[in-house]
Design an enzyme around this catalytic site. Sequence first.
Site, PDB file in Angstrom:
ATOM      1  N   ASP A 201       0.789  -1.261  -0.153  1.00 21.27           N
ATOM      2  CA  ASP A 201       0.093   0.077  -0.101  1.00 21.27           C
ATOM      3  C   ASP A 201       0.855   1.035   0.082  1.00 21.27           C
ATOM      4  O   ASP A 201       1.346   1.324   0.855  1.00 21.27           O
ATOM      5  CB  ASP A 201      -0.974  -0.161   1.236  1.00 21.27           C
ATOM      6  N   THR A 202       1.123   2.203  -0.491  1.00 19.76           N
ATOM      7  CA  THR A 202       2.130   3.081  -1.420  1.00 19.76           C
ATOM      8  C   THR A 202       1.371   4.452  -1.723  1.00 19.76           C
ATOM      9  O   THR A 202       0.253   4.363  -1.874  1.00 19.76           O
ATOM     10  CB  THR A 202       2.542   2.422  -2.499  1.00 19.76           C
ATOM     11  N   ILE A 203       2.387   5.455  -2.080  1.00 19.09           N
ATOM     12  CA  ILE A 203       1.837   6.819  -2.515  1.00 19.09           C
ATOM     13  C   ILE A 203       2.436   7.083  -3.713  1.00 19.09           C
ATOM     14  O   ILE A 203       3.755   6.670  -3.996  1.00 19.09           O
ATOM     15  CB  ILE A 203       2.056   7.919  -1.667  1.00 19.09           C
TER      16      ILE A 203
ATOM     17  N   SER B  65       7.081   4.377  -0.354  1.00 22.03           N
ATOM     18  CA  SER B  65       6.157   3.433   0.369  1.00 22.03           C
ATOM     19  C   SER B  65       6.861   2.829   1.390  1.00 22.03           C
ATOM     20  O   SER B  65       8.105   2.804   1.368  1.00 22.03           O
ATOM     21  CB  SER B  65       5.589   2.071  -0.831  1.00 22.03           C
TER      22      SER B  65
ATOM     23  N   MET C  88      -0.645   3.230  -7.512  1.00 20.57           N
ATOM     24  CA  MET C  88      -0.067   2.566  -6.314  1.00 20.57           C
ATOM     25  C   MET C  88      -0.914   1.285  -6.383  1.00 20.57           C
ATOM     26  O   MET C  88      -1.791   0.903  -6.763  1.00 20.57           O
ATOM     27  CB  MET C  88      -0.683   3.432  -5.031  1.00 20.57           C
TER      28      MET C  88
END
Length: 561
Positions: free
Chosen positions: A370-372, A389, A452
């Site tokens: 789960d990341t930007i 991330s 993402m």
Amino acid sequence: MKLTVPFLCLLLCVPFASAYDRITGQPFATRSEVLASNAMAATSQPLATQVALDVMKRGGNAVDAAIAANAMLGLVEPTGCGIGGDLFAIVWDAQTKQLYGLNASGRSPQSLTLDYFKQQDMTKIPSFGALPVSVPGAVDGWFMLHERFGSIPMTAILAPAITYAREGFPVSEVIAYYFQLNKKRIGEYPNFADVFMPTGDVPKKGEIFANPHLAATYEKIATGGRDAFYKGDIARAIAAHVEAQGGFLSYDDLAAHQSNWVEPVSTNYRGYDVWELPPNGQGIAALQILNVLEQYDIESMGLNSAEYVHTFVEAKKLAFEDRAKYYADPEFSATPVDFLLSKDYAKQRRALIDPNKAAARYEAGAYEGDTIYLTVADQQGNMVSLIQSNYRGMGSGMIPPDLGFVLQNRGESFSLEAGHANVFAPNKRPFHTIIPAFITRNGKPFMSFGVMGGGTQPQMHAQIVVNMIDFGMNLQEAGDAPRILHSGSSEPTGHKMKDGGYVSLESGFSSLVRRGLTDRAHVLRDAPGAFGGYQAIMRDLKTGVYYGASESRKDGHAAGF
């Protein structure tokens, strides 16, 4: 006001989940692109977008603004990123008129060995706790970018995030949801409550949240540089906490860290050069998918048709088998990038696809020899594609006292299978899921974009490109279109795909299409919330106007001036 029959029909007859009443655009829920002449920013949180624009209005360039936005996201969206994680970026430099790639991912502890996991009878590195912690590379990535391309002091770049961290900000909806999810995952670890539950619970939507510990950490970094993080008190605090929790990351590991400039790699898809970074990331999987799809008349298949979905999924399976076998830290295993991206190899792989039946599995291609996410563009024509991330949401759960951030758990992505390209080794970078992307046309910058979401990312990169080039969508529509996700592939951790995996389709695919896929032996499974998060900036090569798009599935926001 008296309502006419046609107006009542508009209110009552058109499904509100659709976009049938739009004057322009596709028949699915979407919105207009954002247009601006001078600069554009697209991030996964509106306050971060505004910070990026403010930095550029005050004299900063796109790289300065991208760093500022990333720092802001570490505060407002710690559920997806932070300075305890890694970073990758692709930069279009308007002065030299070329692309630059940065790999700011960290390495495994030097004192941890494969034998340790064998002695513990582990077949997989755990997701949480101290063992999956690798060196966080993001801060070094900031300073590498800034040293080469920055135009204003780092104190000015980090100032907005420091102010918000001290004074607080209202938490947005999707991030509030992920706060609750991460509390269940890592809420019992030391210091979580101190940082993220100051009122006794994680913040809910609309509540003001401040992080004074992170403000103090950012101040040290702003004034002391990257060494304040990797060689000062911050590094000592990180190492002491990891050791206290039974881990191996040391002060020496942090002090020895160095990011690397790398050459982006590309494939040409119907006249557009699509760029990714080479392994240890998974970006070339998107290029492999596109090389296979290019051999089909995708446009004639039709958007969201069973034929197209089937073809896409099978192309994805082929690429991901190679991903599982070959993608790893190039300092330990030479990934055959040129071979995997060759058009001849794509033709060989395409021949394996049965147009009428899903494959239970494919073998990886045989190689011999789960990341930007955020993107920023400025008035000079510089463009930045940046992804960052902590891995599984907020990361490992390891929160050094008084620092205000969580350390990543990227080490989980190593394989423990001896002989595997991605097998664990000391001082090695793990296989990485986060990937920025870029498109050029005729040697000029056309589009900076990313999506993402773990193994979702290469699939969605390819779908964005297909949506725009084959199906003629605009920048926003390409991201809002219903998405296809195949899961259950063989993984770089050594786990093999079984029985072909399964296909998940967002709402917007008809029952007829779903039936067409099951007739081809695909297994369908719902996966709500698993379809990623998209941001993009495109430049009109004739007028210079920027077009911005942001993910409707997240709290994202695109804006310009």
